[in-house]
Design an enzyme around this catalytic site. Structure first.
Site, PDB file in Angstrom:
ATOM      1  N   ARG A  30       1.780 -10.597   7.040  1.00 12.73           N
ATOM      2  CA  ARG A  30       1.543  -9.407   6.198  1.00 12.73           C
ATOM      3  C   ARG A  30       2.607  -8.346   6.473  1.00 12.73           C
ATOM      4  NH1 ARG A  30      -3.572  -9.455   8.759  1.00 12.73           N
ATOM      5  NH2 ARG A  30      -2.918  -7.520   9.770  1.00 12.73           N
TER       6      ARG A  30
ATOM      7  N   LYS B 255       0.847  -1.204   0.000  1.00 18.18           N
ATOM      8  CA  LYS B 255       0.000   0.000   0.000  1.00 18.18           C
ATOM      9  C   LYS B 255       0.879   1.250   0.000  1.00 18.18           C
ATOM     10  CE  LYS B 255      -0.407  -0.271   5.001  1.00 18.18           C
ATOM     11  NZ  LYS B 255      -1.066   0.337   6.131  1.00 18.18           N
TER      12      LYS B 255
ATOM     13  N   TYR C 204      13.649  31.593   4.636  1.00 27.12           N
ATOM     14  CA  TYR C 204      12.514  32.341   5.185  1.00 27.12           C
ATOM     15  C   TYR C 204      12.675  32.595   6.688  1.00 27.12           C
ATOM     16  CZ  TYR C 204      10.150  31.130   0.837  1.00 27.12           C
ATOM     17  OH  TYR C 204       9.827  31.000  -0.474  1.00 27.12           O
TER      18      TYR C 204
ATOM     19  N   ARG D 225      -9.966   0.044  15.039  1.00 26.28           N
ATOM     20  CA  ARG D 225     -10.052   0.623  13.701  1.00 26.28           C
ATOM     21  C   ARG D 225     -11.089  -0.174  12.931  1.00 26.28           C
ATOM     22  NH1 ARG D 225      -4.316   1.459  10.590  1.00 26.28           N
ATOM     23  NH2 ARG D 225      -4.672  -0.709  10.012  1.00 26.28           N
TER      24      ARG D 225
END
Ligand SMILES: Cc1ncc(COP(=O)(O)O)c(C=O)c1O
Length: 377
Positions: A224, A41, A268, A139
């Site tokens: 996995r 992924k 900056y 989740r």
């Protein structure tokens, strides 16, 4: 020192032989019959999903995992034919496309089943799905009793077959084993419940990289791994990790040089003020490329095999470094942001430490403007 002559002075090199090495290291952990479903992924954690998939498949990997429908479609469009498991959240609107691209959905919500049934009803063979159990990640996933009730309820359409059962660990790389042991026990209770019902699910999987190393009991039929394939881990130092090789290196080159006087400022908001006459080199990479702004006045790079500090705020497309101590540094010289030069090395884990994150995020953040070049030696 090699001088870069290329239309793209900043690029990542993806070393596919290191990927193979890491795959071999992971395979050494496994008992016979247990396979690897490579997690590719997020563009294979920034390494390039198509090339990584091709390389792993050439090494015998038979199954890959992505999160989104678009990731799956891109792999199919590139000619990847192995099973692709979609780990991410699913939406009913996506189910027809998932089926037409032969992607394997992970079901975490029974509300998807009617549409899935409708999308698969005319198929000649049952369509493979994986079911996800929520055991503590908080989740995605069905609660343990919800999953067993679903199996008991006969509400699974006949056009579907449960090919896989999975969960995901929240803390396999944590300092203690408490949460993972708890999750494993819950998951095992579901596996037992399924076995007790006389059902056999061919692919049981739970382990990410950390669990693959630390909890052999979590291997089941597939592991996995993601991050370890790419050469990193976040295990506690007390746990012996496999010998992994970082797969990705990131290079740029010096675009311009200048010397600023004491008191001169850089970038900056003038956050860097020179305390001595300072030789400054400009590099063509910035936060738009994933080179995190929190590296400002903090990170280091390698020039001529020596460390040079980032000075001033990282800009969108450029960053400045102090090469006062590297007198040979000149326009066109190679600069290593991740990787080895001479005897020194900077890793994605170093960048992660400097920016308060993990190597996962550092790697995934490397943007699409950075070309990936593949080598296999
Ligand atoms: C469901 C799932 N499985 C496996 C993995 C791979 O994890 P790791 O990269 O830690 O090996 C991930 C990554 O976050 C994941 O979300």
């Amino acid at each position: 020192m090699p001088t870069i002559s290329t239309s793209s002075p900043t690029y990542a090199t993806v070393d596919l032989s290191a990927l193979t090495h890491n795959l071999t290291q992971l395979r050494r952990l496994l008992s016979p019959g247990c396979e690897i479903m490579a997690v590719i992924k997020a563009n294979a954690y920034g390494h390039g999903a198509v090339e990584v998939a091709r390389s792993l498949i050439a090494q015998g990997v038979t199954r890959v995992a992505v999160v989104s429908l678009d990731e799956g479609i891109a792999l199919r469009a590139a000619g990847i034919t192995v099973p692709i498991v979609m780990l991410g959240p699913l939406f009913t609107e996506q189910l027809h496309d998932i089926i037409s691209h032969r992607l394997t959905p992970v079901i975490s919500d029974r509300a998807l089943l009617p549409t899935l049934a409708q999308a698969t009803t005319s198929l000649t063979t049952p369509y493979p799905i994986h079911l996800k159990v929520e055991t503590g990640m908080g989740r995605l996933g069905l609660a343990t009793d919800e999953l067993l009730n679903l199996i008991d309820s006969d509400q699974l359409p006949a056009s579907l077959k449960i090919e896989g059962l999975m969960t995901h660990f929240a803390d396999s790389d944590g300092p203690t084993t408490v949460q993972t042991e708890h999750q494993l026990a819950l998951f095992q209770s579901v596996v037992n419940g399924i076995t007790a019902r006389g059902l056999s699910i061919p692919l049981i999987h739970a382990a990410n990289s950390g669990a693959a190393v630390r909890y052999p009991r979590s291997h089941y039929s597939l592991i996995r791994p993601g991050i370890m394939l790419y050469g990193y881990h976040t295990l506690p130092t007390s746990i012996p990790a496999p010998d992994l090789k970082p797969v990705l290196s990131l290079r740029s080159c010096i675009a311009q040089m200048r010397t600023i006087p004491t008191g001169g400022t850089i970038s900056y908001n003038a956050t860097f003020m020179a305390k001595r006459p300072t030789r400054v080199a400009v590099l063509p990479i910035g936060y738009a490329d994933g080179f995190n702004r929190r590296l400002s006045n903090r990170g280091e790079v390698l020039v001529h095999g020596r460390r040079a500090k980032l000075i001033g705020l990282v800009c969108m497309d450029m960053v400045m470094i102090d090469v006062t101590e590297i007198p040979d540094a000149a326009v066109g010289d190679e600069v290593i942001l991740i990787g080895r030069q001479g005897t020194d090395q900077i890793t994605a884990a170093d960048l992660a430490e400097w920016t308060g994150t993990i190597a996962y995020e550092t790697l995934c953040a490397i943007g699409p403007r950075i070309p990936r070049r593949y080598r296999n030696v």
